[in-house]
Design an enzyme around this catalytic site. Structure first.
Site, mmCIF file in Angstrom:
data_model
loop_
_atom_site.group_PDB
_atom_site.id
_atom_site.type_symbol
_atom_site.label_atom_id
_atom_site.label_comp_id
_atom_site.label_asym_id
_atom_site.label_seq_id
_atom_site.Cartn_x
_atom_site.Cartn_y
_atom_site.Cartn_z
ATOM 1 N N LYS A 254 -55.577 -29.778 16.014
ATOM 2 C CA LYS A 254 -55.758 -28.566 15.211
ATOM 3 C C LYS A 254 -57.217 -28.123 15.321
ATOM 4 C CE LYS A 254 -54.769 -26.952 10.468
ATOM 5 N NZ LYS A 254 -54.200 -27.357 9.168
ATOM 6 N N SER B 213 -50.445 -24.591 7.542
ATOM 7 C CA SER B 213 -51.366 -23.971 8.466
ATOM 8 C C SER B 213 -51.434 -24.640 9.837
ATOM 9 C CB SER B 213 -52.766 -23.961 7.856
ATOM 10 O OG SER B 213 -53.218 -25.287 7.636
ATOM 11 N N SER C 83 -49.743 -28.480 4.745
ATOM 12 C CA SER C 83 -49.974 -27.892 6.067
ATOM 13 C C SER C 83 -49.601 -28.740 7.266
ATOM 14 C CB SER C 83 -51.433 -27.473 6.205
ATOM 15 O OG SER C 83 -51.589 -26.194 5.655
HETATM 16 N N1 GLN Z 1 -50.266 -23.255 2.385
HETATM 17 C C1 GLN Z 1 -51.189 -23.906 1.497
HETATM 18 C C2 GLN Z 1 -52.384 -23.028 1.312
HETATM 19 O O1 GLN Z 1 -52.364 -21.957 1.787
HETATM 20 C C3 GLN Z 1 -51.553 -25.244 2.041
HETATM 21 C C4 GLN Z 1 -52.490 -25.167 3.169
HETATM 22 C C5 GLN Z 1 -52.897 -26.505 3.681
HETATM 23 O O2 GLN Z 1 -52.264 -27.519 3.392
HETATM 24 N N2 GLN Z 1 -53.999 -26.507 4.413
HETATM 25 O O3 GLN Z 1 -53.342 -23.395 0.720
#
Ligand code: GLN
Length: 494
Positions: free
Chosen positions: A77, A152, A176
């Site tokens: 990532k 994400s 994410s």
């Molecule tokens: N979708 C969640 C957010 O927008 C989690 C994102 C994540 O785990 N980095 O914060």
């Protein structure tokens, strides 16, 4: 030819039935075939991958075996710093930033012999659930390219699902890793907070962020976690003690395991019927395989989402203060230093990041701190207590990973609350710091993957993997995305 699992590839490399150069070519061929449709990568390091593969083959030929991942391609990532390889966190503000150092997890992967395929796409600074918040354009779901891959870590999940890498790393602050793994039909694991070093992870919300593996199989996730999980003096929250090896209980089955069914997790009204049906089918299969199940009540998790969307923005507003136009990346000039900073930030951050920074700054400001941030921290404690109570009656908890399967691109972009709901089932584990895994268990009526979540108490990874691998076996789900070499992905024409 199908792409092998990491465990299979590692064995075949040692038997001499495949070469690392062959593996690298296979992965690059897939990238050539489908990456234009998917956009899973922000950077592909073709030269680095091929050079590393040649070196790995040379090492095998000379009988040198430096580690379990020698010669295996892995995708990272793009919020993990990589020495001499651009790292953007999906943000314009970091565009062109080439870190002078490797994140600890990257260092550990390299020490174990892994090869870096490239850097995968993500929602800007990991804020999002669909990868549509990337400043560099969205990633698409390899099962159906009209759909999002989740986020994400959508780039890593899509890359692994489509065979453009054997495994990947993501980060999970509120879901994410697990949510995109669920939407892309692969395994994704968020380890216990502190067990994997965050050094070199571009911080979003430091009390929640964890790095973890995305793979085709549970055994592959175990292998990656064994490599990346270790105490690290460079991360002050790193867990300093030995823990039970995470793979120690693989293959022990479900006999005698007490499974808490958290069907009301997070309030859980919006679970799609196909997801719910597949979930309860798996729960019954677990019972037949020897587990005992009981319904558990976790009332405070209903406030989890609200607490998360105060705590995460609060921490992000502090963490992102460092992007000031001076130290890294983008600078937009102004007449004064203040103007330069504010222009750089206004131009460099996308709308979701801006929203979170503003929200977080407000939640922490004098006079509001106690009402918002303070309250959210209390909810966090209540959730921990709920979970501790549940774990007095059961060994693991299970739920669907995501209330829905992959949604269409654009479906939730205008509605932040609908987007935030994607994480309602994954957030409790982050707030508590507990480990949790997604295991793909089937397809819905649109042929989109459905994920099953196994949660365990802190540091109980071995138990979580024992149950996860039993679920994997019961599901017998084929994680291979339908791929026709003459047409690429069939999703695009669906
Ligand atoms: N979708 C969640 C957010 O927008 C989690 C994102 C994540 O785990 N980095 O914060």
């Amino acid at each position: 030819m199908s792409i092998p699992s990491i465990v299979e590839a590692a064995r075949a490399l040692r038997e001499g039935s495949i070469t690392s150069v062959g593996l690298a070519r296979q992965v690059l061929y897939r990238i050539a075939m489908v990456e234009a449709q998917l956009h899973a990568f922000l950077t592909v390091d073709t030269d680095g991958l091929m050079a590393g593969a040649e070196e790995a083959d040379q090492a095998f030929a000379e009988g040198r075996d430096i580690g379990p991942l020698q010669g295996i391609p892995i995708a990272l990532k793009d919020n993990l710093t990589t020495r001499n390889l651009e790292t953007t966190a999906g943000s314009k503000i970091l565009s062109g930033y080439v870190p002078p150092y490797d994140a600890t997890v990257v260092k550990r992967l390299r020490q174990a012999g892994a090869l870096i395929v490239g850097k995968t796409n993500l929602d800007e600074f990991a804020m999002g659930s669909s990868t549509e918040n990337s400043a560099f354009g969205p990633t698409r779901n390899p099962w159906n390219t009209d759909r999002v891959p989740g986020g994400s870590s959508g780039g890593s999940a899509a890359a692994v699902a489509a065979g453009m890498s054997l495994g990947g790393l993501g980060s999970d602050t509120g879901g994410s890793i697990r949510q995109p793994a669920s939407l892309c039909g692969v395994v994704g694991v968020k380890p216990t907070y502190g067990t994997v070093s965050r050094y070199g992870l571009i911080a979003f919300a430091s009390s929640l962020d964890q790095i973890g593996p995305i793979t085709h199989t549970v055994a592959d996730a175990v292998l990656l976690l064994e490599v990346i999980g270790a105490p690290d003096p460079l991360d002050s929250t790193s867990y300093p003690h030995e823990m039970e090896p995470v793979g120690a209980r693989l293959g022990r089955g479900l006999e005698g395991i007490r499974v808490g069914v958290a069907s009301q997790l997070g309030g859980a009204e919006a679970v799609e019927p196909d997801v719910e049906a597949a979930f309860f089918q798996m729960v019954s299969a677990m019972e037949r395989a020897g587990a005992t199940t009981l319904e558990v009540d976790l009332p405070s998790t209903e406030q989890g989402l609200s607490a998360y969307y105060l705590i995460a923005p609060a921490e992000c507003s502090a963490n992102l203060a460092r992007f000031d136009g001076v130290r890294y990346g983008l600078r937009v000039n102004g007449d004064t230093t203040e103007q330069m900073m504010s222009r750089s930030r206004a131009d460099g951050f996308g709308p979701e990041v801006t929203r979170r920074v503003l929200l977080g700054t407000f939640a922490l400001s004098a006079g509001y701190h106690e009402a918002f941030y303070g309250q959210a921290q209390k909810v966090r404690t209540l959730i921990r207590e709920d979970l501790a109570r549940a774990y007095r009656q059961c060994d693991v908890l299970v739920s669907p990973t995501s209330p829905t399967t992959a949604f269409r691109l654009g479906d939730r972009t205008d509605n932040p609350l609908a987007m935030y709901m994607s994480d309602v089932l994954t957030i409790p584990s982050n707030l508590a710091g507990h480990p949790a895994a997604n295991i793909p268990i089937g397809l819905d009526r649109h042929d989109l993957p459905i994920g099953f979540q196994v949660m365990a108490p802190a540091l109980e990874e071995a138990l979580m993997f024992q149950v996860a691998s039993a679920v994997e076996e019961l599901a017998g789900f084929d994680t291979t995305v339908p791929f026709d070499p003459s047409h690429g992905l069939r999703g695009g024409v669906r």
